[in-house]
Design a protein around this motif. Structure first.
Motif, short mmCIF file in Angstrom:
data_model
loop_
_atom_site.label_atom_id
_atom_site.label_comp_id
_atom_site.label_asym_id
_atom_site.label_seq_id
_atom_site.Cartn_x
_atom_site.Cartn_y
_atom_site.Cartn_z
N ALA A 250 0.83 -1.20 0.00
CA ALA A 250 0.00 0.00 0.00
C ALA A 250 0.86 1.26 0.00
CB ALA A 250 -0.94 0.00 1.21
N VAL A 251 1.94 1.26 0.77
CA VAL A 251 2.84 2.41 0.80
C VAL A 251 3.50 2.60 -0.56
CG1 VAL A 251 5.02 3.26 1.77
CG2 VAL A 251 3.28 2.32 3.29
N LEU A 252 3.97 1.52 -1.16
CA LEU A 252 4.61 1.62 -2.47
C LEU A 252 3.64 2.10 -3.54
CD1 LEU A 252 6.81 -1.60 -2.40
CD2 LEU A 252 7.53 0.77 -1.98
N GLU A 253 2.40 1.62 -3.48
CA GLU A 253 1.39 2.08 -4.44
C GLU A 253 1.10 3.57 -4.25
OE1 GLU A 253 -1.79 -0.63 -3.70
OE2 GLU A 253 -0.94 -2.18 -4.99
N ASP A 254 1.04 4.02 -3.00
CA ASP A 254 0.81 5.43 -2.72
C ASP A 254 1.95 6.29 -3.27
OD1 ASP A 254 -0.64 7.64 -1.22
OD2 ASP A 254 1.37 7.76 -0.33
N ILE A 255 3.19 5.83 -3.08
CA ILE A 255 4.34 6.57 -3.62
C ILE A 255 4.29 6.59 -5.14
CG2 ILE A 255 6.86 6.52 -3.88
CD1 ILE A 255 6.96 5.49 -0.96
N ALA A 256 3.94 5.47 -5.75
CA ALA A 256 3.85 5.42 -7.21
C ALA A 256 2.78 6.37 -7.72
CB ALA A 256 3.57 3.99 -7.66
N THR A 257 1.68 6.49 -7.01
CA THR A 257 0.57 7.34 -7.44
C THR A 257 0.82 8.82 -7.14
OG1 THR A 257 -0.99 5.54 -7.08
CG2 THR A 257 -1.91 7.76 -7.17
N GLY B 214 3.82 10.22 -5.61
CA GLY B 214 5.21 10.65 -5.48
C GLY B 214 5.68 10.54 -4.04
N LEU B 215 6.94 10.89 -3.84
CA LEU B 215 7.53 10.82 -2.51
C LEU B 215 6.97 11.93 -1.62
CD1 LEU B 215 11.24 10.19 -3.51
CD2 LEU B 215 9.71 8.57 -2.37
N PRO B 216 6.84 11.67 -0.32
CA PRO B 216 6.38 12.72 0.59
C PRO B 216 7.46 13.79 0.75
CG PRO B 216 6.93 10.74 1.82
CD PRO B 216 7.06 10.40 0.37
N SER B 217 7.05 14.96 1.21
CA SER B 217 8.03 16.04 1.42
C SER B 217 8.90 15.68 2.62
CB SER B 217 7.32 17.36 1.66
OG SER B 217 6.64 17.32 2.90
N VAL B 218 10.09 16.25 2.65
CA VAL B 218 11.03 15.99 3.73
C VAL B 218 10.43 16.39 5.07
CG1 VAL B 218 13.31 16.62 4.65
CG2 VAL B 218 13.01 16.20 2.20
#
Length: 77
Positions: free
Chosen positions: A39-46, A48-52
């Motif tokens: 789920a985390v990887l799918e969220d990143i793929a959809t 992008g990466l979260p802000s720092v």
């Protein structure tokens, strides 16, 4: 791993009921962890990466994890 049963010419050793239950519980926890990671990887793929600013530094995560491990272990004299 295969979903097919083992060939008939190789007898399988049956587990004790408690051991089988423990193994099933471990499999369920592992499956749940894999689902969370997916789920985390799918969220990143959809998205992008979260802000720092929204991330926790790895040092803090490491220290928190080490503290959890230490809490579960009795102190050594």
């Amino acid at each position: 791993m295969s979903e097919q049963p083992a060939p008939a010419d190789h007898a399988r050793q049956q587990l004790e009921p408690a051991a089988a239950d423990g193994l099933r519980a471990y499999a369920a926890r592992t499956r749940e962890s894999a689902d969370q990671l997916a789920a985390v990887l799918e969220d990143i793929a959809t998205n992008g990466l979260p802000s720092v600013e929204d991330c926790t530094p790895w040092e803090e995560l490491r220290e928190a994890h080490l503290a959890r491990l230490a809490a579960h272990r009795p102190a050594v004299a």
